[in-house]
Design a protein around this motif. Structure first.
Motif, PDB file in Angstrom:
ATOM      1  N   VAL A   7       1.398  -1.654   0.213  1.00  0.00           N
ATOM      2  CA  VAL A   7      -0.003   0.037   0.251  1.00  0.00           C
ATOM      3  C   VAL A   7       0.854   1.162   0.275  1.00  0.00           C
ATOM      4  O   VAL A   7       1.595   1.516   0.914  1.00  0.00           O
ATOM      5  N   ALA A   8       0.721   1.990  -1.048  1.00  0.00           N
ATOM      6  CA  ALA A   8       1.782   3.531  -1.436  1.00  0.00           C
ATOM      7  C   ALA A   8       0.762   5.161  -1.005  1.00  0.00           C
ATOM      8  O   ALA A   8      -0.289   4.812  -1.620  1.00  0.00           O
ATOM      9  N   PHE A   9       1.093   5.268  -0.137  1.00  0.00           N
ATOM     10  CA  PHE A   9       0.160   6.754   0.757  1.00  0.00           C
ATOM     11  C   PHE A   9       1.032   7.710  -0.002  1.00  0.00           C
ATOM     12  O   PHE A   9       2.374   8.188   0.098  1.00  0.00           O
ATOM     13  N   ILE A  10       0.316   8.328  -1.355  1.00  0.00           N
ATOM     14  CA  ILE A  10       1.133   9.146  -1.573  1.00  0.00           C
ATOM     15  C   ILE A  10       0.443  10.329  -2.302  1.00  0.00           C
ATOM     16  O   ILE A  10      -0.724  10.750  -2.081  1.00  0.00           O
ATOM     17  N   THR A  11       1.493  11.379  -1.563  1.00  0.00           N
ATOM     18  CA  THR A  11       0.826  13.057  -1.451  1.00  0.00           C
ATOM     19  C   THR A  11       1.172  13.778  -2.681  1.00  0.00           C
ATOM     20  O   THR A  11       2.204  13.691  -3.439  1.00  0.00           O
ATOM     21  N   GLY A  12      -0.289  14.916  -2.659  1.00  0.00           N
ATOM     22  CA  GLY A  12       0.443  14.908  -4.050  1.00  0.00           C
ATOM     23  C   GLY A  12      -0.017  14.835  -5.314  1.00  0.00           C
ATOM     24  O   GLY A  12       1.237  14.179  -6.446  1.00  0.00           O
ATOM     25  N   ALA A  13      -0.753  13.739  -5.404  1.00  0.00           N
ATOM     26  CA  ALA A  13      -0.658  12.814  -6.435  1.00  0.00           C
ATOM     27  C   ALA A  13      -1.922  12.326  -7.424  1.00  0.00           C
ATOM     28  O   ALA A  13      -1.427  11.503  -8.376  1.00  0.00           O
ATOM     29  N   ALA A  14      -2.221  13.270  -7.885  1.00  0.00           N
ATOM     30  CA  ALA A  14      -2.945  13.213  -9.262  1.00  0.00           C
ATOM     31  C   ALA A  14      -2.658  14.134 -10.091  1.00  0.00           C
ATOM     32  O   ALA A  14      -3.898  14.287 -10.950  1.00  0.00           O
ATOM     33  N   SER A  15      -1.390  14.865 -10.049  1.00  0.00           N
ATOM     34  CA  SER A  15      -1.074  15.398 -11.215  1.00  0.00           C
ATOM     35  C   SER A  15       0.572  15.394 -10.540  1.00  0.00           C
ATOM     36  O   SER A  15       1.119  14.605  -9.816  1.00  0.00           O
ATOM     37  N   GLY A  16       1.249  15.434 -11.911  1.00  0.00           N
ATOM     38  CA  GLY A  16       2.402  15.688 -11.994  1.00  0.00           C
ATOM     39  C   GLY A  16       3.343  14.686 -11.341  1.00  0.00           C
ATOM     40  O   GLY A  16       3.121  13.363 -11.493  1.00  0.00           O
ATOM     41  N   VAL A 182      14.454  11.522  -2.761  1.00  0.00           N
ATOM     42  CA  VAL A 182      15.048  11.959  -4.657  1.00  0.00           C
ATOM     43  C   VAL A 182      14.782  13.035  -5.164  1.00  0.00           C
ATOM     44  O   VAL A 182      14.226  14.021  -4.532  1.00  0.00           O
ATOM     45  N   CYS A 183      16.255  13.082  -5.292  1.00  0.00           N
ATOM     46  CA  CYS A 183      16.097  15.357  -6.085  1.00  0.00           C
ATOM     47  C   CYS A 183      16.199  15.169  -7.684  1.00  0.00           C
ATOM     48  O   CYS A 183      17.257  14.959  -8.022  1.00  0.00           O
ATOM     49  N   PRO A 184      15.154  15.274  -7.414  1.00  0.00           N
ATOM     50  CA  PRO A 184      14.643  16.214  -9.126  1.00  0.00           C
ATOM     51  C   PRO A 184      15.272  17.194  -9.645  1.00  0.00           C
ATOM     52  O   PRO A 184      15.997  18.109  -8.595  1.00  0.00           O
ATOM     53  N   THR A 226      12.168  13.933 -16.691  1.00  0.00           N
ATOM     54  CA  THR A 226      11.408  13.985 -16.950  1.00  0.00           C
ATOM     55  C   THR A 226      10.035  13.211 -15.299  1.00  0.00           C
ATOM     56  O   THR A 226      10.796  12.602 -14.889  1.00  0.00           O
ATOM     57  N   GLU A 227       9.432  13.103 -15.774  1.00  0.00           N
ATOM     58  CA  GLU A 227       8.592  12.686 -14.771  1.00  0.00           C
ATOM     59  C   GLU A 227       8.481  11.180 -14.195  1.00  0.00           C
ATOM     60  O   GLU A 227       8.289  10.630 -13.467  1.00  0.00           O
ATOM     61  N   ALA A 228       9.097  10.608 -15.890  1.00  0.00           N
ATOM     62  CA  ALA A 228       9.042   8.954 -15.566  1.00  0.00           C
ATOM     63  C   ALA A 228      10.386   8.698 -15.212  1.00  0.00           C
ATOM     64  O   ALA A 228      10.491   7.927 -14.198  1.00  0.00           O
ATOM     65  N   ASP A 229      11.440   9.059 -15.542  1.00  0.00           N
ATOM     66  CA  ASP A 229      13.068   9.422 -14.300  1.00  0.00           C
ATOM     67  C   ASP A 229      12.556   9.509 -13.199  1.00  0.00           C
ATOM     68  O   ASP A 229      13.551   8.349 -12.942  1.00  0.00           O
ATOM     69  N   GLY A 247      18.681   6.555   4.271  1.00  0.00           N
ATOM     70  CA  GLY A 247      19.256   7.673   4.773  1.00  0.00           C
ATOM     71  C   GLY A 247      19.723   8.045   4.180  1.00  0.00           C
ATOM     72  O   GLY A 247      20.470   8.932   4.082  1.00  0.00           O
ATOM     73  N   GLN A 248      19.069   7.984   2.071  1.00  0.00           N
ATOM     74  CA  GLN A 248      20.138   8.702   0.853  1.00  0.00           C
ATOM     75  C   GLN A 248      19.496   9.567   0.814  1.00  0.00           C
ATOM     76  O   GLN A 248      18.504   9.668   0.387  1.00  0.00           O
ATOM     77  N   SER A 249      20.461  10.205  -0.215  1.00  0.00           N
ATOM     78  CA  SER A 249      19.681  10.531  -1.664  1.00  0.00           C
ATOM     79  C   SER A 249      20.051  10.553  -2.848  1.00  0.00           C
ATOM     80  O   SER A 249      21.671   9.878  -2.395  1.00  0.00           O
ATOM     81  N   LEU A 250      19.634  10.471  -3.882  1.00  0.00           N
ATOM     82  CA  LEU A 250      19.125  10.310  -4.851  1.00  0.00           C
ATOM     83  C   LEU A 250      19.171  11.219  -5.624  1.00  0.00           C
ATOM     84  O   LEU A 250      17.487  11.876  -6.216  1.00  0.00           O
ATOM     85  N   ILE A 251      20.359  11.798  -6.683  1.00  0.00           N
ATOM     86  CA  ILE A 251      19.430  13.007  -7.780  1.00  0.00           C
ATOM     87  C   ILE A 251      19.561  12.997  -8.619  1.00  0.00           C
ATOM     88  O   ILE A 251      21.002  12.218  -9.536  1.00  0.00           O
ATOM     89  N   ALA A 252      18.174  12.972  -9.846  1.00  0.00           N
ATOM     90  CA  ALA A 252      17.999  13.481 -10.947  1.00  0.00           C
ATOM     91  C   ALA A 252      17.641  14.109 -11.586  1.00  0.00           C
ATOM     92  O   ALA A 252      16.896  14.662 -11.597  1.00  0.00           O
ATOM     93  N   SER A 253      19.024  14.292 -13.114  1.00  0.00           N
ATOM     94  CA  SER A 253      18.967  16.539 -13.261  1.00  0.00           C
ATOM     95  C   SER A 253      20.047  16.065 -13.877  1.00  0.00           C
ATOM     96  O   SER A 253      20.138  17.396 -14.073  1.00  0.00           O
TER      97      SER A 253
END
Length: 259
Positions: A7-16, A182-184, A226-229, A247-253
């Protein structure tokens, strides 16, 4: 499927970005809680996920409101039995120089980005700790590591998420709960599209120059992420099986910022 029956609780999940993650996770078998500010848009997104073969429910929630967050997570648990994954993604943007930022706007930005992350984390840790398993993913930004003009509260909040993540990773480890960020880079969502004319006006340059010389100047190829990325990076964190990745961050930029 990598997330079957989780079960995934995703905020701001209606768009973007939130919607892209919801769609991707649903295809991997997750049950999706579309948590968004507006009930109608949350319900619409949930219905579209179900029409595509997934399982979903829509919930209206202001992530900066303690009572609403507690009620929303309780409703998700009542419907699906638990919460296995939290994606703390809801966000807003206001761009102004520091000397022109009102205190009200400063507090509004931090309330959504930081208070919202804290409140949803605290609420979701209860079922996660009870089942001795869980994954929390914060939607940070390159601005979790870097700074840009006109974005003082946003940069402050995204840096703050890094600290929250590290504490949750340390505390959650005893309960098999992982936390990562996640760091876009710039993703062409409605939030970013809105910024282009705002920054053009404030900086006194064209909208094309904002994209070329501000947003994408430091990338290796002049391309938007991209959003898919970002959905794929979130899936990596959500489907990872051990505390080796916490405890990590991953940059996709597209190379805008390199650790």
């Amino acid at each position: 499927m990598r997330l079957e029956n989780q079960v995934a609780f995703i905020t701001g999940a209606a768009s973007g970005i939130g919607r892209a993650i919801a769609d991707r996770f649903a295809r991997e078998g997750a049950k999706i809680v579309v948590a968004d500010l507006n009930q109608a848009t949350a319900d619409k997104a949930a219905a579209e996920i179900e029409a595509a073969g997934g399982k979903a429910m829509g919930i209206a929630v202001d992530v900066s409101n303690e009572e609403q967050v507690e009620a929303a997570v309780a409703a998700a648990v009542d419907r699906f039995g638990t919460v296995d994954i939290l994606i703390s993604n809801a966000g807003i943007q206001i761009v102004k120089p520091v000397d022109e930022f009102s205190f009200a706007d400063w507090k509004k930005m931090l309330a959504v980005h930081l208070d919202g992350a804290f409140l949803t984390t605290r609420a979701c840790l209860k079922p996660m700790y009870a089942q001795n398993r869980g994954c929390i993913i914060y939607m940070g930004s390159v601005h979790s590591h870097e700074a840009s003009k006109l974005k003082a509260p946003y940069v402050t909040a995204k840096h703050g998420l890094m600290g929250l993540c590290k504490v949750v990773a340390k505390e959650g480890a005893a309960h098999n709960v992982r936390a990562n960020v996640v760091c876009p880079g710039y993703v062409l969502t409605p939030l970013v599209e809105k910024q282009i004319p705002e920054q053009a006006k404030t900086l006194g340059i064209s909208e094309e120059a904002v994209v070329r010389d501000v947003m994408l100047r430091e990338t290796v190829d002049g391309q938007f992420t991209t959003e898919a990325d970002i959905a794929e990076v979130a899936l990596l964190f959500a489907s990872f099986d051990s505390n080796a990745l916490t405890g990590q961050s991953l940059i996709a930029s597209h190379g805008w910022f390199m650790n």
